[in-house]
Design a protein around this motif. Structure first.
Motif, PDB file in Angstrom:
ATOM      1  N   HIS A 268     -36.981  -1.550  26.332  1.00 38.33           N
ATOM      2  CA  HIS A 268     -37.914  -2.182  27.079  1.00 38.33           C
ATOM      3  C   HIS A 268     -37.772  -2.785  28.345  1.00 38.33           C
ATOM      4  O   HIS A 268     -38.963  -2.475  29.160  1.00 38.33           O
ATOM      5  CB  HIS A 268     -38.390  -3.436  25.984  1.00 38.33           C
ATOM      6  CG  HIS A 268     -38.870  -3.124  24.675  1.00 38.33           C
ATOM      7  ND1 HIS A 268     -38.462  -3.711  23.563  1.00 38.33           N
ATOM      8  CD2 HIS A 268     -39.900  -2.075  24.483  1.00 38.33           C
ATOM      9  CE1 HIS A 268     -39.213  -2.947  22.463  1.00 38.33           C
ATOM     10  NE2 HIS A 268     -39.964  -2.070  22.892  1.00 38.33           N
ATOM     11  N   ASP A 271     -38.029   0.077  30.745  1.00 39.94           N
ATOM     12  CA  ASP A 271     -39.485   0.752  30.850  1.00 39.94           C
ATOM     13  C   ASP A 271     -40.431  -0.186  31.366  1.00 39.94           C
ATOM     14  O   ASP A 271     -41.285   0.229  32.347  1.00 39.94           O
ATOM     15  CB  ASP A 271     -40.055   0.775  29.218  1.00 39.94           C
ATOM     16  CG  ASP A 271     -41.280   1.732  29.081  1.00 39.94           C
ATOM     17  OD1 ASP A 271     -41.629   2.281  30.012  1.00 39.94           O
ATOM     18  OD2 ASP A 271     -41.647   1.577  27.989  1.00 39.94           O
ATOM     19  N   LYS A 277     -38.075   5.768  30.836  1.00 38.86           N
ATOM     20  CA  LYS A 277     -37.761   5.644  29.614  1.00 38.86           C
ATOM     21  C   LYS A 277     -36.407   6.092  29.076  1.00 38.86           C
ATOM     22  O   LYS A 277     -35.944   7.189  29.379  1.00 38.86           O
ATOM     23  CB  LYS A 277     -38.571   6.761  29.074  1.00 38.86           C
ATOM     24  CG  LYS A 277     -38.839   6.637  27.339  1.00 38.86           C
ATOM     25  CD  LYS A 277     -40.036   7.769  26.993  1.00 38.86           C
ATOM     26  CE  LYS A 277     -40.017   7.934  25.409  1.00 38.86           C
ATOM     27  NZ  LYS A 277     -40.261   6.801  24.719  1.00 38.86           N
TER      28      LYS A 277
END
Lengths: 562, 196
Positions: A268, A271, A277
């Protein structure tokens, strides 16, 4: 001597310029960070109980009328349990009370200590012994301060010793058991089950002791809470499971577990903060890195292809380790260099990011910096950089003339730019497509001392000679350095100057490379590395005093184990 | 300034730890049981230690050169030690038990504070002075065990005897009633709950 081109070292870095270009998400105020710092349910429970008892104690100690109310309530609770007495119940309670006997506690403690010694889990051992000592001292002090008698108005049927609050046997048993659980049992289902069993055993024991009226409910619960709370606090603070997991496999200590919640948080964080990613997190090069958790992140590109990014995860324990390391160096050698420790993880990671950018901008073949992501504010950060795909450690590569030249040129360029790497060792030198790459720039220092510059040269020559020979490396070095400079390097390279990994590889090599280099270079007296100052003397005296206290505590409280 | 305070705090903590370490090894480490205060927590605990004892030993006045060292109080037995600059560390041990066996020691005249008790004294060695004084009273027995260093006169034991005295259990029972509004079980008190 030819004037070599020191503006380039090996393959000039080329920015990939493709990282961190995705859409980012700013965390608005109030939104939790990727990995929020949580005390955990059990931690909150025990903390609340500890606060309750601390408040009660302060109230009872400061306001005398409150102590009578407290006694009355305690007496009423105790009578309920005493009412349960029958010959059979008393016999069972007496048998149960054997769990809190000195012999049971000794057996548990020595079993834990023995197991930790067998498995060489020294850090857990020190924390276990330390926590037990602290508890014993605290309980001894508290019982004296509170000086609470045994229960009134009921006949006491079990054995007892000294003032009653907090209950010493229950405190001792609970810290011994919780310590055993955290020191020996791996985190997971078994430990969770163990916690329930531990809770059950302690609960039954408290009931048994109340039936026997050995102490009141508050004294019993206070002792138990104290034992569990100190045990939990010690293990969570000094040997957190994330950093020092209890496993029965071998591995380095400083590495964080990157599975579970932390793994999700990393995905997370990258990202949100860098717009990339992550599809896989894999620990890499753990053997050569004790100061951080090195990771290889697999990033999914927009076109579906994959690429690798190198990352290092830093947490508070790394900052602490850095402090201890610098303290040790100052005591052993004095202030050889800037020994000011980092104050926080943020500064730690900020410095590495700066060093990466500095070297990359100066044209060194070091990884391209990709920035920093925050995992837990002020507690955990991850620095990302280029991954040298297909590169191998220099100790596994051929010591070609190209590699030797690039290594020596790298040092010459360090001197030219005015920086020192300070950790030149095989684990930090990679060979990719026949070219030398430099990694782990955390120890880089700007405007280093001449001694440190010389040490960098000696270490590089030693690393290069490990994969070739001293004579070849020396001849190559003469192209970039004068004989006097090389002599200075080997006069400076003593003791702490060489990283541990390099020293151990030199020891295991049949040749005495250091002596060979010294015989090739002009004679030069060894450069003293001992720096004496009032600060060093005071610091050494202070540490010696603390050690004396610690040993004194251990000796004077040895009876808690014997 | 902040750094200085931090250093001071560390020194204070270390000193506190060091001082605690000294008493941590002791079973109790409490201050002497004061005869003038029947609600003294150590006196009360000693009364709980031997519920049948009608007299509870305590410290009345400490002669010059003597000091209270330590006490261990547990069910059925209490021990206290006095140290002397002359006779040595822990040179006098006091034991309170429900009963004892004077083992043929001759009975001697009790001191004024021992009125009503039978006192037996049996020195086993004069140099170094070794001996036991038994004070037997209803529900209990107190022994003074002397272990003097060599060359110390036996007459010094009289000073130690002066240091110890007794408080009657009824006074302790009353003090517990007054201070905690609770009943101290044992002799001189109404029957307690939970007797087998």
């Amino acid at each position: 001597m030819d004037s070599p081109d020191i503006t380039r070292v090996g393959v000039p870095p080329v920015s990939h310029g493709r990282f961190g270009t995705g859409r980012r998400h700013r965390r608005p105020s109030g939104e939790p960070p990727p990995l929020p710092h949580r005390l955990g349910k059990s931690g909150r429970f025990w903390l609340a109980l500890s606060v309750y008892f601390a408040a009660t104690l302060v109230g009872v100690l400061l306001f005398n009328p409150l102590s009578n109310v407290f006694e009355a309530v305690d007496a009423a609770i105790l009578r309920r349990f005493v009412d349960l007495r029958s010959p059979a119940v008393v016999n069972i309670a007496l048998a149960m009370n054997g769990l809190a006997s000195r012999w049971t506690i000794r057996l548990i403690r020595w079993s834990v200590i023995g197991s930790l010694v067998i498995f060489k889990r020294w850090r857990h051992l020190f924390v276990y012994v330390g926590a037990v000592m602290i508890l014993e001292i605290l309980v001894a002090g508290l019982t004296l301060v509170l000086a609470r008698a045994r229960p009134f108005g009921v006949t006491i049927l079990g054995p007892w010793n000294g003032f009653s609050m907090p209950s010493r046997p229950l405190a001792e048993l609970s810290i011994s058991l919780i310590g055993a659980l955290y020191a020996l049992v791996p985190r997971g289902r078994i430990r969770d089950t163990g916690k329930w069993i531990l809770g059950g055993v302690l609960g039954v024991l408290i009931v048994a002791r109340l039936i026997l009226a050995i102490e009141t409910a508050s004294a019993a619960v206070f002792g138990t809470v104290l034992g569990v709370a100190i045990g939990l606090a010690a293990f969570r603070m000094f040997v957190p499971g994330d950093v020092f997991p209890v496993t029965y496999r071998r591995g380095k200590a400083a590495h964080l577990d990157v599975g579970g919640r932390r793994g999700e948080a990393i995905v997370h964080a990258v990202d949100d903060q860098l717009g990339e990613k992550v599809i896989e997190i894999r620990p890499v090069g753990l053997e050569g890195s004790g100061g951080s958790t090195p990771l290889r992140l697999t990033i999914q590109e927009e076109d579906g292809s994959h690429r690798y990014v190198f990352a290092k995860l830093y947490a508070m324990n790394h900052v602490r380790a850095d402090k201890w390391y610098k303290l040790g160096r100052q005591i052993l050698y004095g202030a050889l260099e800037d020994e000011t420790p980092f104050g926080s993880v943020r500064r730690f990671v900020e410095y590495e990011d700066y060093a990466l950018r500095l070297l990359y901008d100066a044209g060194f073949p070091s990884p391209e910096p990709f920035g920093v992501v925050e995992i837990t504010p002020e507690r955990e950060y991850m620095i990302l950089m280029e991954f040298f795909d297909g590169a191998v450690e220099i100790s596994e590569a051929d010591g070609t003339p190209q590699v030797i030249d690039e290594g020596l040129l790298m040092i010459q360029r360090f001197w030219h730019v005015g920086v020192a790497h300070r950790d030149v060792k095989p684990a930090n030198l990679m060979v990719q497509d026949g070219h030398l790459k430099l990694i782990d720039v955390f120890f880089v220092q700007v405007r280093p001392s001449p001694w440190r510059q010389a040490v960098d040269l000696a270490n590089m020559m030693l690393v290069l000679a490990l994969r070739s020979d001293a004579k070849t490396v020396y001849e190559h070095a003469q192209r970039y350095f004068t004989d006097d400079e090389i002599a200075e390097a080997f006069a400076a390279a003593r003791g702490v100057a060489s990283p541990t990994q390099l020293r151990s590889m030199l020891r295991s090599d049949e040749r005495d490379l250091l002596a060979e280099f010294r015989s090739l270079a002009p004679h030069r007296e060894s450069i003293r590395i001992q720096r004496w100052s009032i600060r060093r003397v005071l610091m050494t005296a202070w540490v010696a005093f603390l050690l004396f206290i610690a040993i004194g505590l251990l000796v004077s409280n040895w009876t808690v184990f014997s | 300034m902040r750094r200085g305070r931090r250093v001071l705090a560390v020194i204070a903590c270390s000193a506190a730890l060091a001082s605690l370490a000294g008493c941590a090894n002791s079973a109790e480490g409490a201050s002497a049981p004061d005869c003038g205060d029947p609600s003294n927590h150590l006196v009360v605990l000693m009364a709980q230690s031997v519920p049948s004892a009608t007299l509870i030993p305590c410290v009345s006045s400490m002669p010059t050169g003597w000091s209270f060292t330590d006490a261990v109080v547990q069910n059925n037995v209490t021990k206290m030690w006095l140290s002397s600059t002359v006779a040595g560390m822990n040179s006098v041990e006091l034991q309170l038990t429900p009963s004892c066996d004077p083992a043929g020691a001759p009975e001697v005249v009790p001191a004024p504070d021992e009125a009503g008790a039978h006192v037996y004294a049996a020195p086993t060695s004069l140099d170094p002075f070794r001996g036991t004084r038994f004070i037997v009273f209803p529900g209990g027995c107190v022994q003074y065990i002397y272990r003097f260093a060599g060359g110390v006169p036996a007459t010094l034991s009289l000073q130690a005897d002066d240091a110890f005295s007794f408080v009657s259990r009824t006074r302790v029972v009353q003090a517990v009633r007054d201070e905690f509004d609770q009943t101290l079980c044992g002799a001189g008190a109404p029957p307690c709950e939970g007797d087998r």
